[in-house]
Design a protein around this motif. Structure first.
Motif, short mmCIF file in Angstrom:
data_model
loop_
_atom_site.label_atom_id
_atom_site.label_comp_id
_atom_site.label_asym_id
_atom_site.label_seq_id
_atom_site.Cartn_x
_atom_site.Cartn_y
_atom_site.Cartn_z
N MET A 113 -48.36 -28.27 71.24
CA MET A 113 -47.65 -28.73 72.44
C MET A 113 -46.28 -29.28 72.07
O MET A 113 -46.09 -29.83 70.98
N ILE A 114 -45.33 -29.13 72.99
CA ILE A 114 -43.96 -29.62 72.80
C ILE A 114 -43.84 -30.96 73.50
O ILE A 114 -44.09 -31.07 74.71
N ASN A 115 -43.46 -31.99 72.76
CA ASN A 115 -43.22 -33.30 73.35
C ASN A 115 -41.79 -33.35 73.88
O ASN A 115 -40.84 -33.15 73.11
N VAL A 116 -41.64 -33.64 75.16
CA VAL A 116 -40.35 -33.56 75.83
C VAL A 116 -40.01 -34.91 76.46
O VAL A 116 -40.86 -35.55 77.08
N HIS B 214 -46.01 -27.07 83.14
CA HIS B 214 -45.76 -26.20 81.99
C HIS B 214 -46.94 -26.29 81.02
O HIS B 214 -47.30 -27.39 80.57
N PRO B 215 -47.55 -25.16 80.67
CA PRO B 215 -48.79 -25.22 79.88
C PRO B 215 -48.60 -25.63 78.42
O PRO B 215 -49.58 -25.95 77.74
N GLN B 216 -47.34 -25.65 77.93
CA GLN B 216 -47.09 -25.98 76.53
C GLN B 216 -46.32 -27.27 76.35
O GLN B 216 -45.80 -27.52 75.26
N VAL B 217 -46.23 -28.09 77.38
CA VAL B 217 -45.39 -29.30 77.33
C VAL B 217 -46.21 -30.55 77.62
O VAL B 217 -47.03 -30.58 78.55
N ASP B 218 -45.98 -31.56 76.83
CA ASP B 218 -46.39 -32.93 77.15
C ASP B 218 -45.13 -33.74 77.43
O ASP B 218 -44.19 -33.72 76.61
N ILE B 219 -45.09 -34.42 78.55
CA ILE B 219 -43.94 -35.26 78.88
C ILE B 219 -44.12 -36.60 78.15
O ILE B 219 -45.02 -37.37 78.47
N ALA B 220 -43.27 -36.83 77.15
CA ALA B 220 -43.38 -38.04 76.34
C ALA B 220 -42.88 -39.26 77.09
O ALA B 220 -43.49 -40.34 77.02
N TRP B 221 -41.76 -39.11 77.81
CA TRP B 221 -41.18 -40.20 78.56
C TRP B 221 -40.08 -39.66 79.47
O TRP B 221 -39.60 -38.53 79.27
N ALA B 222 -39.72 -40.45 80.43
CA ALA B 222 -38.57 -40.15 81.31
C ALA B 222 -37.87 -41.47 81.56
O ALA B 222 -38.51 -42.51 81.71
N THR B 223 -36.54 -41.43 81.62
CA THR B 223 -35.79 -42.68 81.67
C THR B 223 -34.95 -42.82 82.93
O THR B 223 -34.55 -41.84 83.57
N SER B 224 -34.70 -44.07 83.25
CA SER B 224 -33.70 -44.48 84.23
C SER B 224 -33.30 -45.89 83.86
O SER B 224 -34.16 -46.70 83.48
N ASP C 166 -39.71 -33.76 70.48
CA ASP C 166 -39.27 -32.43 70.05
C ASP C 166 -38.02 -31.96 70.79
O ASP C 166 -37.11 -31.39 70.19
N VAL C 167 -38.01 -32.17 72.10
CA VAL C 167 -36.91 -31.69 72.94
C VAL C 167 -36.52 -32.80 73.90
O VAL C 167 -37.39 -33.47 74.47
N SER D 254 -40.44 -16.92 79.96
CA SER D 254 -40.87 -17.15 81.34
C SER D 254 -41.98 -18.18 81.48
O SER D 254 -42.41 -18.47 82.60
N THR D 255 -42.42 -18.77 80.38
CA THR D 255 -43.54 -19.71 80.43
C THR D 255 -43.26 -20.87 81.38
O THR D 255 -42.24 -21.55 81.26
N GLY D 256 -44.13 -21.07 82.33
CA GLY D 256 -43.99 -22.17 83.28
C GLY D 256 -42.93 -21.99 84.34
O GLY D 256 -42.64 -22.93 85.09
#
Length: 350
Positions: free
Chosen positions: A1-4, A24-34, A64-65, A340-342
């Motif tokens: 999995m890709i940590n984003v 998205h089947p290959q992504v884990d959302i690590a964090w989101a900021t504001s 990762d990204v 085209s994934t996701g």
């Protein structure tokens, strides 16, 4: 999995990245900021009950990204920070789009503090730069108008089929492109019964268009661009008028476009036939509503033999293929996934 991670998730572009990556089947959302923090539904009601809590940017950890949905100066600063952590960075703004420093500083009215990163960045229209995107650590996501126009005209530029001094474009955009900050021009009572031309001389995306189309043509080109806001939310229609160096016809042009984009799954050449004897000819041309919420660009065209003019009509979602979703397509390529994934969802109708 890709940590984003997503920096600037409270705005429209960052919110769209989140919305699409949640499926998205290959992504884990690590964090989101504001910078203000809070629950994501305080900014994006469509993400209610997703369990995402926005954190301050200073609490962001290596991943990762990283997607950046920030003002220009902040993107320059944060790109350097996350690249130093070893992340791949996709900048959804304008910090790294231009190749010439003097031009960038003139257009954006500021000094660029990390020009070595601009020299490293890959311009993110992957239909033109796929191999470079796959090997990149920093992507400069293209502007929304720029994407629509470059994709519309690339097949003609690559084969030197038209007069490169007379590329005449009107770009009609929904108001999501204004962003979340309040603006009189985007205020509903002002735009709701209106069409609003703006920056009709010197729009910043003109420079991107000329940069990329000149590379394709192998010579300098001139794009005469007029942007207009319309009372829709998402979507862009680019109406491009160009003048061929020799006579052609619609079928020949459609064949050239299909061949050029045969390996580009998100660019669809809209080739519905004309209706014989129809007084109102509209079916052969793409509609903005067809691509809203998607990563697709539909391109239609016609040829006016009497006046020697090719009309190319390009539609895309200004925060989809013109923004967040093409950023995710680029992420897929950078991380060795099928592009085209996701991203295969189609638009709604009606």
């Amino acid at each position: 999995m890709i940590n984003v991670g997503i920096v600037g998730a409270s705005g429209y572009m960052g919110g769209e990245v989140l919305r699409v990556l949640m499926d998205h089947p290959q992504v884990d959302i690590a964090w989101a900021t504001s910078r203000a923090g809070g629950r994501i539904e305080e900014y994006h009601p469509n993400l209610y009950d997703s369990g995402i809590e926005l954190i301050h940017p200073e609490r962001a950890t290596p991943c990762d990204v990283v997607f950046l949905a920030l003002p220009t100066a902040a993107s320059i600063r944060e790109s350097a920070r996350f690249l130093a952590m070893g992340a791949k960075v996709i900048d959804l703004g304008s910090a790294f789009r231009l190749r010439d420093r003097a031009t960038w500083e003139r257009v954006y009215g500021q000094t660029h503090g990390q020009w070595r990163l601009a020299e490293q960045a890959v311009y993110g229209i992957n239909e033109l730069h796929r191999a470079d995107v796959e090997n990149a650590s920093l992507i400069a996501n293209p502007g929304c108008f720029s994407s629509a126009v470059i994709l519309a005209l690339a097949p003609l530029m690559a084969k030197n089929l038209v007069d490169t001094e007379r590329l005449v474009v009107t770009g009609i955009s929904g108001t999501a492109g204004v962003g979340t900050e309040l603006s009189r021009a985007a205020h509903h009572p002002e735009i709701g019964n209106n069409l609003l031309p703006y920056n009709v001389v010197g729009h910043r995306h003109s420079v991107e268009m000329e940069q990329e189309l000149s590379l394709l043509a192998g010579q300098a080109v001139s794009v005469h661009f007029t942007p207009v806001y319309a009372p829709i939310v998402r979507g862009i229609l680019a109406v491009c008028h160009v003048f061929p160096l020799k006579s052609t016809d619609r079928d020949d042009l459609l064949g050239r476009y299909r061949a050029y984009y045969q390996d580009a799954p998100f660019v669809k050449v809209y080739d519905l036939p004309k209706e014989v004897n129809a007084a109102w000819q509209y079916k052969p041309y793409p509609w903005v509503s067809s691509v809203v919420g998607t990563n697709y660009c539909f391109i239609g065209l016609d040829y006016d033999a009497e006046r020697g003019r090719i009309s190319v009509l390009s539609v895309l979602d200004s925060v989809g293929k013109g923004g967040a979703q093409v950023g995710i397509e680029n992420m897929n390529l950078m991380c060795g996934l099928e592009r085209s994934t996701g991203l295969q969802r189609r638009g709604l109708h009606p």
